[in-house]
Scaffold this motif. Structure first.
Motif, mmCIF file in Angstrom:
data_model
loop_
_atom_site.group_PDB
_atom_site.id
_atom_site.type_symbol
_atom_site.label_atom_id
_atom_site.label_comp_id
_atom_site.label_asym_id
_atom_site.label_seq_id
_atom_site.Cartn_x
_atom_site.Cartn_y
_atom_site.Cartn_z
ATOM 1 N N GLU A 41 0.841 -1.193 0.000
ATOM 2 C CA GLU A 41 0.000 0.000 0.000
ATOM 3 C C GLU A 41 0.879 1.247 0.000
ATOM 4 O O GLU A 41 1.989 1.228 0.514
ATOM 5 C CB GLU A 41 -0.916 0.002 1.236
ATOM 6 C CG GLU A 41 -1.875 -1.182 1.285
ATOM 7 C CD GLU A 41 -2.640 -1.255 2.595
ATOM 8 O OE1 GLU A 41 -2.281 -0.489 3.522
ATOM 9 O OE2 GLU A 41 -3.573 -2.058 2.688
ATOM 10 N N ARG A 42 0.361 2.333 -0.610
ATOM 11 C CA ARG A 42 1.094 3.606 -0.719
ATOM 12 C C ARG A 42 2.454 3.407 -1.383
ATOM 13 O O ARG A 42 3.464 3.976 -0.959
ATOM 14 C CB ARG A 42 1.266 4.265 0.651
ATOM 15 C CG ARG A 42 -0.048 4.550 1.362
ATOM 16 C CD ARG A 42 0.194 5.194 2.705
ATOM 17 N NE ARG A 42 -1.045 5.292 3.485
ATOM 18 C CZ ARG A 42 -1.109 5.741 4.726
ATOM 19 N NH1 ARG A 42 -0.001 6.133 5.347
ATOM 20 N NH2 ARG A 42 -2.268 5.804 5.368
ATOM 21 N N ARG A 43 2.472 2.608 -2.392
ATOM 22 C CA ARG A 43 3.706 2.223 -3.073
ATOM 23 C C ARG A 43 4.336 3.395 -3.809
ATOM 24 O O ARG A 43 3.661 4.131 -4.513
ATOM 25 C CB ARG A 43 3.379 1.116 -4.062
ATOM 26 C CG ARG A 43 4.544 0.575 -4.860
ATOM 27 C CD ARG A 43 4.007 -0.379 -5.945
ATOM 28 N NE ARG A 43 5.069 -1.047 -6.651
ATOM 29 C CZ ARG A 43 5.795 -0.515 -7.621
ATOM 30 N NH1 ARG A 43 5.575 0.736 -7.990
ATOM 31 N NH2 ARG A 43 6.735 -1.217 -8.225
ATOM 32 N N ARG A 44 5.650 3.540 -3.631
ATOM 33 C CA ARG A 44 6.406 4.514 -4.417
ATOM 34 C C ARG A 44 7.819 3.984 -4.629
ATOM 35 O O ARG A 44 8.343 3.205 -3.823
ATOM 36 C CB ARG A 44 6.450 5.881 -3.731
ATOM 37 C CG ARG A 44 7.168 5.929 -2.400
ATOM 38 C CD ARG A 44 7.034 7.311 -1.753
ATOM 39 N NE ARG A 44 7.692 7.380 -0.460
ATOM 40 C CZ ARG A 44 8.960 7.751 -0.280
ATOM 41 N NH1 ARG A 44 9.694 8.109 -1.333
ATOM 42 N NH2 ARG A 44 9.497 7.797 0.925
ATOM 43 N N ASP B 140 5.777 -0.185 7.815
ATOM 44 C CA ASP B 140 6.635 0.415 6.791
ATOM 45 C C ASP B 140 7.639 -0.618 6.279
ATOM 46 O O ASP B 140 8.367 -1.228 7.075
ATOM 47 C CB ASP B 140 7.397 1.618 7.366
ATOM 48 C CG ASP B 140 6.478 2.805 7.617
ATOM 49 O OD1 ASP B 140 5.551 3.017 6.808
ATOM 50 O OD2 ASP B 140 6.683 3.515 8.619
ATOM 51 N N GLY C 71 6.695 1.482 0.945
ATOM 52 C CA GLY C 71 5.266 1.471 1.210
ATOM 53 C C GLY C 71 4.957 0.747 2.494
ATOM 54 O O GLY C 71 5.836 0.567 3.346
ATOM 55 N N LYS C 72 3.717 0.326 2.649
ATOM 56 C CA LYS C 72 3.296 -0.378 3.859
ATOM 57 C C LYS C 72 2.773 -1.765 3.510
ATOM 58 O O LYS C 72 2.080 -1.951 2.507
ATOM 59 C CB LYS C 72 2.210 0.419 4.587
ATOM 60 C CG LYS C 72 2.711 1.702 5.231
ATOM 61 C CD LYS C 72 1.589 2.406 5.996
ATOM 62 C CE LYS C 72 2.104 3.674 6.669
ATOM 63 N NZ LYS C 72 3.006 3.379 7.799
#
Length: 277
Positions: free
Chosen positions: A1-4, A28, A22-23
Protein backbone atom coordinates in the motif's frame (compact mmCIF):
# COMPACT_ATOMS: atom_id res chain seq x y z
CA UNK A 1 0.00 0.00 0.00
CA UNK A 2 1.09 3.61 -0.72
CA UNK A 3 3.71 2.22 -3.07
CA UNK A 4 6.41 4.51 -4.42
CA UNK A 5 9.78 3.94 -6.06
CA UNK A 6 13.03 5.54 -5.00
CA UNK A 7 16.27 5.39 -6.97
CA UNK A 8 19.36 6.08 -4.88
CA UNK A 9 23.12 5.89 -5.02
CA UNK A 10 25.44 4.67 -2.23
CA UNK A 11 29.18 4.87 -1.48
CA UNK A 12 29.37 1.40 -3.07
CA UNK A 13 27.45 2.29 -6.23
CA UNK A 14 23.84 1.68 -7.18
CA UNK A 15 21.62 -1.04 -5.66
CA UNK A 16 20.21 -3.79 -7.85
CA UNK A 17 17.02 -1.85 -8.58
CA UNK A 18 14.80 0.90 -7.28
CA UNK A 19 13.71 0.67 -3.66
CA UNK A 20 9.97 0.15 -3.48
CA UNK A 21 8.68 1.87 -0.36
CA UNK A 22 5.27 1.47 1.21
CA UNK A 23 3.30 -0.38 3.86
CA UNK A 24 2.55 -4.08 4.28
CA UNK A 25 -0.19 -4.72 6.85
CA UNK A 26 0.42 -1.17 8.13
CA UNK A 27 4.16 -1.79 8.65
CA UNK A 28 6.63 0.41 6.79
CA UNK A 29 8.55 -1.82 4.37
CA UNK A 30 11.10 -1.58 1.58
CA UNK A 31 11.17 -4.10 -1.26
CA UNK A 32 14.30 -4.66 -3.30
CA UNK A 33 14.80 -7.14 -6.15
CA UNK A 34 18.20 -8.72 -5.50
CA UNK A 35 18.77 -9.71 -9.15
CA UNK A 36 16.86 -6.73 -10.57
CA UNK A 37 13.16 -6.96 -11.35
CA UNK A 38 13.81 -8.82 -14.61
CA UNK A 39 16.52 -11.08 -13.15
CA UNK A 40 19.26 -9.49 -15.23
CA UNK A 41 22.05 -9.53 -12.60
CA UNK A 42 23.90 -12.80 -12.06
CA UNK A 43 24.80 -13.80 -8.48
CA UNK A 44 28.46 -12.74 -8.59
CA UNK A 45 27.59 -9.31 -10.02
CA UNK A 46 24.96 -8.34 -7.45
CA UNK A 47 26.05 -5.22 -5.61
CA UNK A 48 25.37 -6.70 -2.19
CA UNK A 49 27.05 -3.83 -0.34
CA UNK A 50 24.99 -1.18 -2.11
CA UNK A 51 21.79 -3.17 -1.44
CA UNK A 52 22.45 -3.49 2.28
CA UNK A 53 23.66 0.11 2.59
CA UNK A 54 20.50 1.36 0.85
CA UNK A 55 18.22 -0.60 3.20
CA UNK A 56 20.14 0.63 6.24
CA UNK A 57 19.82 4.23 5.06
CA UNK A 58 16.05 3.73 4.82
CA UNK A 59 16.13 2.80 8.54
CA UNK A 60 15.30 -0.86 7.96
CA UNK A 61 15.76 -2.87 11.15
CA UNK A 62 15.21 -6.28 9.55
CA UNK A 63 16.17 -7.93 6.28
CA UNK A 64 13.77 -10.75 5.37
CA UNK A 65 14.84 -12.58 2.24
CA UNK A 66 13.81 -15.48 0.07
CA UNK A 67 16.25 -17.64 -1.86
CA UNK A 68 15.82 -20.51 -4.27
CA UNK A 69 18.04 -23.44 -3.37
CA UNK A 70 18.84 -27.03 -4.18
CA UNK A 71 18.31 -29.71 -1.55
CA UNK A 72 21.30 -31.78 -0.39
CA UNK A 73 19.16 -33.93 1.92
CA UNK A 74 16.64 -36.65 1.11
CA UNK A 75 14.22 -35.30 3.73
CA UNK A 76 14.21 -31.77 2.28
CA UNK A 77 11.99 -32.35 -0.72
CA UNK A 78 11.44 -29.98 -3.65
CA UNK A 79 8.65 -27.65 -2.53
CA UNK A 80 9.80 -27.58 1.11
CA UNK A 81 10.94 -24.41 2.85
CA UNK A 82 13.96 -24.15 5.16
CA UNK A 83 14.57 -21.38 7.71
CA UNK A 84 18.35 -21.62 7.47
CA UNK A 85 20.54 -20.97 10.51
CA UNK A 86 24.11 -21.59 9.25
CA UNK A 87 26.15 -21.14 6.09
CA UNK A 88 29.30 -22.42 4.39
CA UNK A 89 31.01 -19.93 2.11
CA UNK A 90 32.32 -21.22 -1.23
CA UNK A 91 32.32 -17.84 -3.00
CA UNK A 92 35.54 -16.31 -4.32
CA UNK A 93 34.74 -13.07 -6.19
CA UNK A 94 32.64 -10.97 -3.79
CA UNK A 95 33.16 -8.06 -1.43
CA UNK A 96 32.37 -9.51 1.99
CA UNK A 97 32.66 -6.42 4.21
CA UNK A 98 31.48 -2.82 4.29
CA UNK A 99 34.74 -1.92 6.05
CA UNK A 100 37.06 -1.98 3.05
CA UNK A 101 39.12 1.11 3.96
CA UNK A 102 37.59 3.15 1.15
CA UNK A 103 34.99 5.10 3.12
CA UNK A 104 35.79 7.54 5.92
CA UNK A 105 32.48 6.88 7.65
CA UNK A 106 33.42 3.22 8.12
CA UNK A 107 37.02 3.21 9.25
CA UNK A 108 39.03 0.25 10.48
CA UNK A 109 38.66 -3.48 9.97
CA UNK A 110 35.55 -5.32 11.14
CA UNK A 111 36.08 -8.89 12.39
CA UNK A 112 32.36 -9.57 12.79
CA UNK A 113 31.43 -12.78 14.71
CA UNK A 114 29.58 -15.33 12.60
CA UNK A 115 28.86 -18.15 15.04
CA UNK A 116 25.15 -17.25 14.74
CA UNK A 117 24.81 -15.58 11.33
CA UNK A 118 21.01 -15.40 11.28
CA UNK A 119 18.78 -13.65 13.82
CA UNK A 120 17.35 -16.33 16.13
CA UNK A 121 14.39 -14.22 17.23
CA UNK A 122 13.33 -13.38 13.68
CA UNK A 123 13.78 -16.99 12.59
CA UNK A 124 11.46 -18.10 15.39
CA UNK A 125 8.75 -15.77 14.11
CA UNK A 126 9.06 -17.24 10.61
CA UNK A 127 9.04 -20.81 11.91
CA UNK A 128 5.97 -20.29 14.10
CA UNK A 129 4.17 -18.50 11.26
CA UNK A 130 4.85 -21.41 8.90
CA UNK A 131 3.49 -23.86 11.47
CA UNK A 132 0.30 -21.86 11.89
CA UNK A 133 -0.18 -21.79 8.12
CA UNK A 134 0.48 -25.53 7.81
CA UNK A 135 3.41 -24.99 5.43
CA UNK A 136 6.04 -27.76 5.23
CA UNK A 137 9.02 -25.98 6.73
CA UNK A 138 12.30 -27.18 8.23
CA UNK A 139 13.26 -25.14 11.29
CA UNK A 140 17.00 -25.12 10.62
CA UNK A 141 19.55 -25.96 7.98
CA UNK A 142 23.01 -25.15 6.68
CA UNK A 143 23.24 -23.49 3.29
CA UNK A 144 26.37 -23.66 1.17
CA UNK A 145 26.72 -20.65 -1.12
CA UNK A 146 28.60 -21.18 -4.37
CA UNK A 147 29.74 -18.60 -6.90
CA UNK A 148 27.50 -19.61 -9.78
CA UNK A 149 25.90 -18.88 -12.13
CA UNK A 150 26.47 -22.49 -13.17
CA UNK A 151 25.04 -25.35 -11.14
CA UNK A 152 27.30 -27.84 -9.36
CA UNK A 153 28.95 -30.80 -11.02
CA UNK A 154 27.87 -34.16 -9.61
CA UNK A 155 31.25 -34.54 -7.88
CA UNK A 156 30.85 -31.13 -6.23
CA UNK A 157 27.28 -31.86 -5.22
CA UNK A 158 28.30 -35.15 -3.62
CA UNK A 159 31.12 -33.38 -1.79
CA UNK A 160 28.79 -30.69 -0.41
CA UNK A 161 26.37 -33.44 0.63
CA UNK A 162 29.18 -35.23 2.49
CA UNK A 163 30.16 -31.99 4.25
CA UNK A 164 26.80 -31.89 6.00
CA UNK A 165 25.28 -28.96 4.13
CA UNK A 166 21.50 -29.16 3.80
CA UNK A 167 20.79 -26.82 0.89
CA UNK A 168 22.82 -25.00 -1.77
CA UNK A 169 22.36 -21.55 -3.30
CA UNK A 170 24.25 -18.61 -4.83
CA UNK A 171 23.26 -15.52 -2.82
CA UNK A 172 23.28 -15.91 0.98
CA UNK A 173 26.96 -14.94 1.20
CA UNK A 174 27.92 -12.12 1.53
CA UNK A 175 24.40 -10.75 2.09
CA UNK A 176 24.03 -12.18 5.60
CA UNK A 177 27.50 -10.94 6.61
CA UNK A 178 26.90 -7.40 5.38
CA UNK A 179 23.51 -7.22 7.09
CA UNK A 180 25.14 -8.12 10.38
CA UNK A 181 27.85 -5.51 9.86
CA UNK A 182 25.08 -2.99 9.26
CA UNK A 183 23.35 -3.97 12.52
CA UNK A 184 20.21 -5.41 10.94
CA UNK A 185 18.36 -8.57 11.88
CA UNK A 186 18.65 -11.00 8.95
CA UNK A 187 16.56 -14.09 8.27
CA UNK A 188 16.09 -16.17 5.15
CA UNK A 189 13.40 -18.44 3.78
CA UNK A 190 15.17 -20.97 1.54
CA UNK A 191 12.88 -22.51 -1.06
CA UNK A 192 13.97 -25.99 -2.17
CA UNK A 193 13.36 -26.47 -5.88
CA UNK A 194 15.39 -29.59 -6.74
CA UNK A 195 17.97 -32.14 -5.49
CA UNK A 196 20.94 -30.38 -7.12
CA UNK A 197 22.84 -33.24 -8.84
CA UNK A 198 23.98 -35.50 -5.98
CA UNK A 199 20.95 -37.79 -5.85
CA UNK A 200 21.02 -40.97 -7.93
CA UNK A 201 18.02 -41.77 -10.15
CA UNK A 202 16.85 -38.16 -9.83
CA UNK A 203 16.80 -35.70 -12.70
CA UNK A 204 19.65 -33.21 -12.31
CA UNK A 205 18.85 -29.58 -11.62
CA UNK A 206 17.88 -27.40 -14.58
CA UNK A 207 16.39 -23.94 -15.01
CA UNK A 208 13.07 -25.41 -16.21
CA UNK A 209 12.82 -27.61 -13.13
CA UNK A 210 13.73 -24.77 -10.79
CA UNK A 211 11.16 -22.38 -12.23
CA UNK A 212 8.42 -25.00 -12.19
CA UNK A 213 8.82 -25.67 -8.45
CA UNK A 214 9.66 -22.07 -7.57
CA UNK A 215 6.20 -20.75 -8.41
CA UNK A 216 4.53 -22.85 -5.71
CA UNK A 217 7.33 -22.14 -3.24
CA UNK A 218 7.03 -18.39 -3.81
CA UNK A 219 3.35 -18.47 -2.88
CA UNK A 220 4.18 -20.26 0.39
CA UNK A 221 6.99 -17.83 1.21
CA UNK A 222 4.75 -14.84 0.43
CA UNK A 223 2.08 -16.15 2.81
CA UNK A 224 4.65 -16.53 5.58
CA UNK A 225 6.01 -13.01 5.05
CA UNK A 226 2.57 -11.38 4.89
CA UNK A 227 1.68 -12.97 8.24
CA UNK A 228 5.09 -12.53 9.89
CA UNK A 229 5.62 -8.86 9.01
CA UNK A 230 2.81 -7.45 11.20
CA UNK A 231 3.97 -9.65 14.08
CA UNK A 232 7.56 -8.43 13.71
CA UNK A 233 6.26 -4.87 13.52
CA UNK A 234 4.43 -5.26 16.83
CA UNK A 235 7.36 -6.73 18.79
CA UNK A 236 10.02 -4.98 20.84
CA UNK A 237 13.42 -5.36 19.15
CA UNK A 238 15.38 -2.98 21.36
CA UNK A 239 17.58 -5.63 22.98
CA UNK A 240 18.18 -7.53 19.72
CA UNK A 241 19.28 -4.45 17.80
CA UNK A 242 21.37 -3.22 20.74
CA UNK A 243 23.19 -6.56 20.86
CA UNK A 244 23.96 -6.27 17.15
CA UNK A 245 25.25 -2.73 17.64
CA UNK A 246 27.53 -3.81 20.50
CA UNK A 247 28.80 -6.74 18.43
CA UNK A 248 29.84 -4.37 15.63
CA UNK A 249 31.49 -1.98 18.08
CA UNK A 250 33.49 -4.78 19.68
CA UNK A 251 34.51 -6.17 16.28
CA UNK A 252 36.22 -3.03 14.98
CA UNK A 253 39.95 -2.51 14.94
CA UNK A 254 41.17 0.83 13.62
CA UNK A 255 44.62 2.27 12.97
CA UNK A 256 44.61 3.96 16.35
CA UNK A 257 44.08 0.64 18.10
CA UNK A 258 47.33 -0.95 16.94
CA UNK A 259 50.41 -0.88 19.15
CA UNK A 260 53.74 -1.97 17.62
CA UNK A 261 56.01 -4.01 19.92
CA UNK A 262 59.65 -4.69 18.98
CA UNK A 263 61.19 -7.81 20.46
CA UNK A 264 64.94 -7.16 20.72
CA UNK A 265 66.17 -10.69 21.27
CA UNK A 266 64.55 -12.05 18.10
CA UNK A 267 64.41 -8.99 15.90
CA UNK A 268 60.77 -9.76 15.11
CA UNK A 269 58.21 -6.97 14.86
CA UNK A 270 54.71 -7.96 15.95
CA UNK A 271 51.44 -6.16 16.57
CA UNK A 272 49.08 -6.18 19.52
CA UNK A 273 45.55 -5.09 18.68
CA UNK A 274 43.39 -3.33 21.25
CA UNK A 275 39.62 -3.29 20.79
CA UNK A 276 37.89 0.06 21.08
CA UNK A 277 36.42 0.74 24.48
Amino acid sequence: ERRREKYIDTPYGKPSDALILGKIKNVDCVLLARHGRHHTIMPSNINYRANIWALKKENCSHVLVTTACGSLREEIQPGDLVIIDQFIDRTTKRHCTLYDGQHSTLSGVCHIPMAEPFCTKTREVLIETAKKLGVQCHSKGTVITIEGPRFSSRAESLMFHSWGADVINMTTVPEVILAKEAGMSYASIAMATDYDSWKEHEEAVSVDKVLKTLKGNANKATSILLNAIPQIGSMDWTDTLHTLKVSIHMSLISTGDSVCIYTHNTGICSEMFLLKS
